[in-house]
Design a protein around this motif. Structure first.
Motif, PDB file in Angstrom:
ATOM      1  N   TRP A 122       1.251  -1.203  -0.069  1.00  0.00           N
ATOM      2  CA  TRP A 122      -0.209  -0.105   0.341  1.00  0.00           C
ATOM      3  C   TRP A 122       0.930   1.589  -0.084  1.00  0.00           C
ATOM      4  O   TRP A 122       1.795   1.029   0.810  1.00  0.00           O
ATOM      5  N   THR A 123       0.008   2.044  -0.362  1.00  0.00           N
ATOM      6  CA  THR A 123       0.427   3.786  -0.430  1.00  0.00           C
ATOM      7  C   THR A 123      -0.761   4.566  -0.516  1.00  0.00           C
ATOM      8  O   THR A 123      -1.739   4.216  -0.756  1.00  0.00           O
ATOM      9  N   ILE A 124      -0.307   5.673   0.821  1.00  0.00           N
ATOM     10  CA  ILE A 124      -1.330   5.873   0.494  1.00  0.00           C
ATOM     11  C   ILE A 124      -1.231   7.603   0.944  1.00  0.00           C
ATOM     12  O   ILE A 124       0.009   8.120   1.010  1.00  0.00           O
ATOM     13  N   LEU A 125      -2.339   8.311   0.225  1.00  0.00           N
ATOM     14  CA  LEU A 125      -1.612  10.165  -0.500  1.00  0.00           C
ATOM     15  C   LEU A 125      -2.225  10.693  -0.065  1.00  0.00           C
ATOM     16  O   LEU A 125      -3.770  10.462   0.571  1.00  0.00           O
ATOM     17  N   ARG A 126      -2.467  12.182   0.620  1.00  0.00           N
ATOM     18  CA  ARG A 126      -3.039  12.682   1.905  1.00  0.00           C
ATOM     19  C   ARG A 126      -2.972  13.867   0.989  1.00  0.00           C
ATOM     20  O   ARG A 126      -2.521  14.844   2.014  1.00  0.00           O
ATOM     21  N   PRO A 127      -3.114  14.317   0.226  1.00  0.00           N
ATOM     22  CA  PRO A 127      -2.822  15.736  -0.079  1.00  0.00           C
ATOM     23  C   PRO A 127      -4.475  16.879   0.373  1.00  0.00           C
ATOM     24  O   PRO A 127      -5.165  16.164   1.056  1.00  0.00           O
ATOM     25  N   THR A 128      -3.849  17.976   0.206  1.00  0.00           N
ATOM     26  CA  THR A 128      -4.362  19.342   1.834  1.00  0.00           C
ATOM     27  C   THR A 128      -5.619  19.310  -0.011  1.00  0.00           C
ATOM     28  O   THR A 128      -5.616  18.862  -1.181  1.00  0.00           O
ATOM     29  N   TRP A 129      -6.010  20.502  -0.170  1.00  0.00           N
ATOM     30  CA  TRP A 129      -6.723  21.137  -1.449  1.00  0.00           C
ATOM     31  C   TRP A 129      -6.633  21.260  -2.781  1.00  0.00           C
ATOM     32  O   TRP A 129      -5.656  21.631  -2.522  1.00  0.00           O
ATOM     33  N   PHE A 130      -7.664  20.370  -3.230  1.00  0.00           N
ATOM     34  CA  PHE A 130      -7.368  20.389  -4.808  1.00  0.00           C
ATOM     35  C   PHE A 130      -7.524  22.237  -5.495  1.00  0.00           C
ATOM     36  O   PHE A 130      -8.688  22.680  -5.145  1.00  0.00           O
ATOM     37  N   THR A 131      -6.355  22.425  -6.436  1.00  0.00           N
ATOM     38  CA  THR A 131      -7.087  23.877  -7.278  1.00  0.00           C
ATOM     39  C   THR A 131      -8.005  23.330  -8.110  1.00  0.00           C
ATOM     40  O   THR A 131      -9.053  24.290  -8.187  1.00  0.00           O
ATOM     41  N   GLN A 132      -8.377  21.863  -8.855  1.00  0.00           N
ATOM     42  CA  GLN A 132      -9.403  21.559  -9.442  1.00  0.00           C
ATOM     43  C   GLN A 132     -10.696  22.121  -9.100  1.00  0.00           C
ATOM     44  O   GLN A 132     -11.866  22.060  -9.734  1.00  0.00           O
ATOM     45  N   ASN A 133     -10.860  22.227  -7.367  1.00  0.00           N
ATOM     46  CA  ASN A 133     -12.377  22.197  -6.471  1.00  0.00           C
ATOM     47  C   ASN A 133     -12.749  23.810  -7.288  1.00  0.00           C
ATOM     48  O   ASN A 133     -14.219  23.976  -7.296  1.00  0.00           O
ATOM     49  N   PHE A 134     -12.079  24.651  -7.759  1.00  0.00           N
ATOM     50  CA  PHE A 134     -12.336  26.183  -8.662  1.00  0.00           C
ATOM     51  C   PHE A 134     -12.849  25.383  -9.931  1.00  0.00           C
ATOM     52  O   PHE A 134     -13.812  26.574 -10.430  1.00  0.00           O
ATOM     53  N   ASP A 135     -12.874  24.784 -10.710  1.00  0.00           N
ATOM     54  CA  ASP A 135     -13.175  24.290 -12.835  1.00  0.00           C
ATOM     55  C   ASP A 135     -13.723  23.420 -12.087  1.00  0.00           C
ATOM     56  O   ASP A 135     -14.249  23.163 -13.528  1.00  0.00           O
ATOM     57  N   GLU A 136     -13.629  21.916 -11.226  1.00  0.00           N
ATOM     58  CA  GLU A 136     -14.480  20.854 -11.096  1.00  0.00           C
ATOM     59  C   GLU A 136     -14.917  20.429 -10.330  1.00  0.00           C
ATOM     60  O   GLU A 136     -15.301  19.686 -10.321  1.00  0.00           O
ATOM     61  N   ASP A 141     -19.312  27.833  -9.760  1.00  0.00           N
ATOM     62  CA  ASP A 141     -20.327  28.230  -9.692  1.00  0.00           C
ATOM     63  C   ASP A 141     -19.775  30.239  -8.984  1.00  0.00           C
ATOM     64  O   ASP A 141     -20.177  30.679  -9.989  1.00  0.00           O
ATOM     65  N   GLY A 142     -19.046  29.459  -8.275  1.00  0.00           N
ATOM     66  CA  GLY A 142     -18.336  30.585  -7.642  1.00  0.00           C
ATOM     67  C   GLY A 142     -17.814  31.713  -8.904  1.00  0.00           C
ATOM     68  O   GLY A 142     -17.523  32.985  -9.025  1.00  0.00           O
ATOM     69  N   VAL A 143     -16.840  31.007  -9.161  1.00  0.00           N
ATOM     70  CA  VAL A 143     -15.663  31.622  -9.974  1.00  0.00           C
ATOM     71  C   VAL A 143     -16.459  32.422 -11.543  1.00  0.00           C
ATOM     72  O   VAL A 143     -15.954  33.417 -11.959  1.00  0.00           O
ATOM     73  N   ARG A 144     -17.343  31.092 -11.878  1.00  0.00           N
ATOM     74  CA  ARG A 144     -17.999  31.753 -12.877  1.00  0.00           C
ATOM     75  C   ARG A 144     -18.696  32.762 -13.133  1.00  0.00           C
ATOM     76  O   ARG A 144     -18.729  33.928 -13.453  1.00  0.00           O
ATOM     77  N   GLU A 145     -19.875  33.161 -11.186  1.00  0.00           N
ATOM     78  CA  GLU A 145     -20.768  34.182 -11.381  1.00  0.00           C
ATOM     79  C   GLU A 145     -19.539  35.627 -10.076  1.00  0.00           C
ATOM     80  O   GLU A 145     -20.013  36.512 -11.032  1.00  0.00           O
ATOM     81  N   GLY A 146     -18.252  35.611 -10.057  1.00  0.00           N
ATOM     82  CA  GLY A 146     -17.359  36.220 -10.123  1.00  0.00           C
ATOM     83  C   GLY A 146     -17.444  36.637  -8.389  1.00  0.00           C
ATOM     84  O   GLY A 146     -16.855  37.470  -7.887  1.00  0.00           O
ATOM     85  N   LEU A 147     -18.685  35.929  -7.585  1.00  0.00           N
ATOM     86  CA  LEU A 147     -18.032  35.684  -6.313  1.00  0.00           C
ATOM     87  C   LEU A 147     -18.336  34.106  -5.513  1.00  0.00           C
ATOM     88  O   LEU A 147     -19.376  33.391  -6.109  1.00  0.00           O
ATOM     89  N   ILE A 148     -16.750  34.178  -4.579  1.00  0.00           N
ATOM     90  CA  ILE A 148     -17.097  32.894  -3.954  1.00  0.00           C
ATOM     91  C   ILE A 148     -17.291  32.975  -2.730  1.00  0.00           C
ATOM     92  O   ILE A 148     -16.833  34.419  -1.912  1.00  0.00           O
ATOM     93  N   ALA A 269      -4.370  28.162 -13.219  1.00  0.00           N
ATOM     94  CA  ALA A 269      -5.432  28.830 -13.097  1.00  0.00           C
ATOM     95  C   ALA A 269      -5.423  29.339 -14.061  1.00  0.00           C
ATOM     96  O   ALA A 269      -6.190  29.165 -15.004  1.00  0.00           O
ATOM     97  N   ARG A 270      -3.951  29.733 -14.883  1.00  0.00           N
ATOM     98  CA  ARG A 270      -3.473  29.800 -16.314  1.00  0.00           C
ATOM     99  C   ARG A 270      -3.727  28.405 -17.326  1.00  0.00           C
ATOM    100  O   ARG A 270      -4.877  28.418 -18.243  1.00  0.00           O
ATOM    101  N   ALA A 271      -3.922  27.259 -16.933  1.00  0.00           N
ATOM    102  CA  ALA A 271      -4.723  26.198 -18.018  1.00  0.00           C
ATOM    103  C   ALA A 271      -5.566  25.410 -17.972  1.00  0.00           C
ATOM    104  O   ALA A 271      -6.243  25.377 -18.485  1.00  0.00           O
ATOM    105  N   ALA A 272      -6.418  25.891 -16.272  1.00  0.00           N
ATOM    106  CA  ALA A 272      -7.979  25.943 -16.377  1.00  0.00           C
ATOM    107  C   ALA A 272      -8.847  27.075 -17.298  1.00  0.00           C
ATOM    108  O   ALA A 272      -9.783  26.476 -17.938  1.00  0.00           O
ATOM    109  N   ALA A 273      -8.043  28.140 -17.012  1.00  0.00           N
ATOM    110  CA  ALA A 273      -9.031  29.592 -18.183  1.00  0.00           C
ATOM    111  C   ALA A 273      -8.975  28.969 -19.500  1.00  0.00           C
ATOM    112  O   ALA A 273      -9.971  29.258 -20.328  1.00  0.00           O
ATOM    113  N   ALA A 274      -7.109  28.910 -20.165  1.00  0.00           N
ATOM    114  CA  ALA A 274      -7.336  28.813 -21.200  1.00  0.00           C
ATOM    115  C   ALA A 274      -8.513  27.378 -21.436  1.00  0.00           C
ATOM    116  O   ALA A 274      -8.677  27.441 -22.948  1.00  0.00           O
ATOM    117  N   THR A 275      -9.070  26.313 -21.420  1.00  0.00           N
ATOM    118  CA  THR A 275     -10.077  25.502 -21.523  1.00  0.00           C
ATOM    119  C   THR A 275     -11.223  26.578 -21.449  1.00  0.00           C
ATOM    120  O   THR A 275     -12.383  25.297 -22.204  1.00  0.00           O
TER     121      THR A 275
END
Ligand SMILES: NC(=O)c1ccc[n+]([C@@H]2O[C@H](COP(=O)([O-])OP(=O)(O)OC[C@H]3O[C@@H](n4cnc5c(N)ncnc54)[C@H](OP(=O)(O)O)[C@@H]3O)[C@@H](O)[C@H]2O)c1
Length: 280
Positions: A122-136, A141-148, A269-275
């Motif tokens: 086994w290997t265990i991964l314990r990451p913190t908050w994902f950047t992808q919470n902002f686009d996936e 919705d908050g980023v799209r609406e301009g208000l988080i 953020a630049r990579a996600a915006a480009a999509t």
């Protein structure tokens, strides 16, 4: 490990789909498994498990602890690991979270003991908050609406990119040296949600604001949008762990596993915006 057939649970999710594409790009075969994946797998329907694990050497495991469903790792993870071992699976790489706090009354690392005691490598991964919470995820919705509007106060969070989580997962699936490791991992810099909003505003060329709210206001807003109250409460608890400063410290799992620095928020953020995902 030489055989190259990998089963990726949560294979359509934020980390799993990246694990699949990174494995395939490296020349391995990988099954993207979930209820809607190429390989059908439902944690709540054991009849889907056998075909999914047949012929597989290693599994990337995403559990359901942060879904709005009943989840008991002592039942699901324990049973799955037994079946997997009997079917010839040798290794599991488990995604958990970098926290020792419960949220919504649940342990977010409750699957760890089951995997550690399974007899599988086994290997265990314990990451913190994902950047992808902002686009996936929950902040899209908050980023799209301009208000988080979330109850994170001025808490600092060293967001990690799911591409980095996936890269560590792939290394752990493929290479022997990660067996028995617990990788706590973060991005390179702790930032507040205000900092994140500023970066997003600059990258998008339009204003994205962050407005801290109370946990009660957040839960009421989520319930008004149709989320179950206990699930909204769990999210508020998780966000509270940012507000109270508990998440601010850095961890070096990416550096230890991969020998390189993790990606920063602006690069994400630049990579996600480009999509075009945030275009309104
Ligand atoms: N978000 C964060 O910031 C963060 C930070 C640290 C740790 N984590 C951990 O990350 C994990 C979530 O991983 P993720 O973000 O990569 O996934 P995700 O984007 O939340 O997607 C969930 C995945 O699970 C699948 N799924 C849902 N219900 C299922 C079921 N009954 N049976 C089988 N598969 C099911 C979904 O596909 P289908 O709908 O097709 O089944 C999807 O592939 C959680 O354990 C969480 O604690 C999250």
């Amino acid at each position: 490990m030489t055989a190259n057939d990998f089963l990726v649970l949560g294979g359509t999710g934020k980390t799993g789909k990246r694990v699949v594409s990174q494995l395939r790009a490296a020349g391995h075969t990988a099954r993207a498994a979930s209820r809607s994946g190429d390989t059908r797998f439902d944690w709540h329907d054991e009849s889907t498990w056998e075909a999914a694990i047949d012929g597989v050497r290693a599994v990337y495991m995403v559990d359901l602890v942060d879904e709005a469903v009943e989840w008991d790792p002592a039942v699901s993870v324990r049973t799955f690991c037994k079946r997997a071992q009997a079917a010839g699976v040798r290794r599991v790489v488990l995604l958990q979270a970098r926290t020792d706090q419960d949220a919504g009354g649940k342990s977010l690392v409750g699957s760890e003991g089951e995997v550690q005691e399974s007899g599988l490598e086994w290997t265990i991964l314990r990451p913190t908050w994902f950047t992808q919470n902002f686009d996936e995820g929950i902040l899209l919705d908050g980023v799209r609406e301009g208000l988080i509007r979330i109850p994170a106060g001025q808490g600092l969070e060293p967001f990690i990119d799911c591409e980095d989580v996936a890269a560590v997962a792939v290394a752990a699936l493929v290479e022997d040296k990660h067996v028995g490791e617990i990788y706590e991992m973060t991005g390179p810099t702790p930032i507040t949600f205000g900092d994140a909003a500023e970066i997003l505003s600059r990258v998008l060329g339009r204003e994205v604001r962050y407005e801290p709210v109370t946990a009660e206001e957040y839960v009421a807003a989520q319930v008004a949008q149709g989320l179950p109250e206990d699930y909204a409460g769990m999210l508020a608890d998780l966000i509270g762990q940012i507000r109270d400063g508990r998440n601010a410290h850095l961890s070096d799992g990416v550096q230890r596993a991969l020998g390189r620095e993790p990606m920063d928020f602006e690069t994400y953020a630049r990579a996600a915006a480009a999509t075009g995902v945030w275009n309104v």
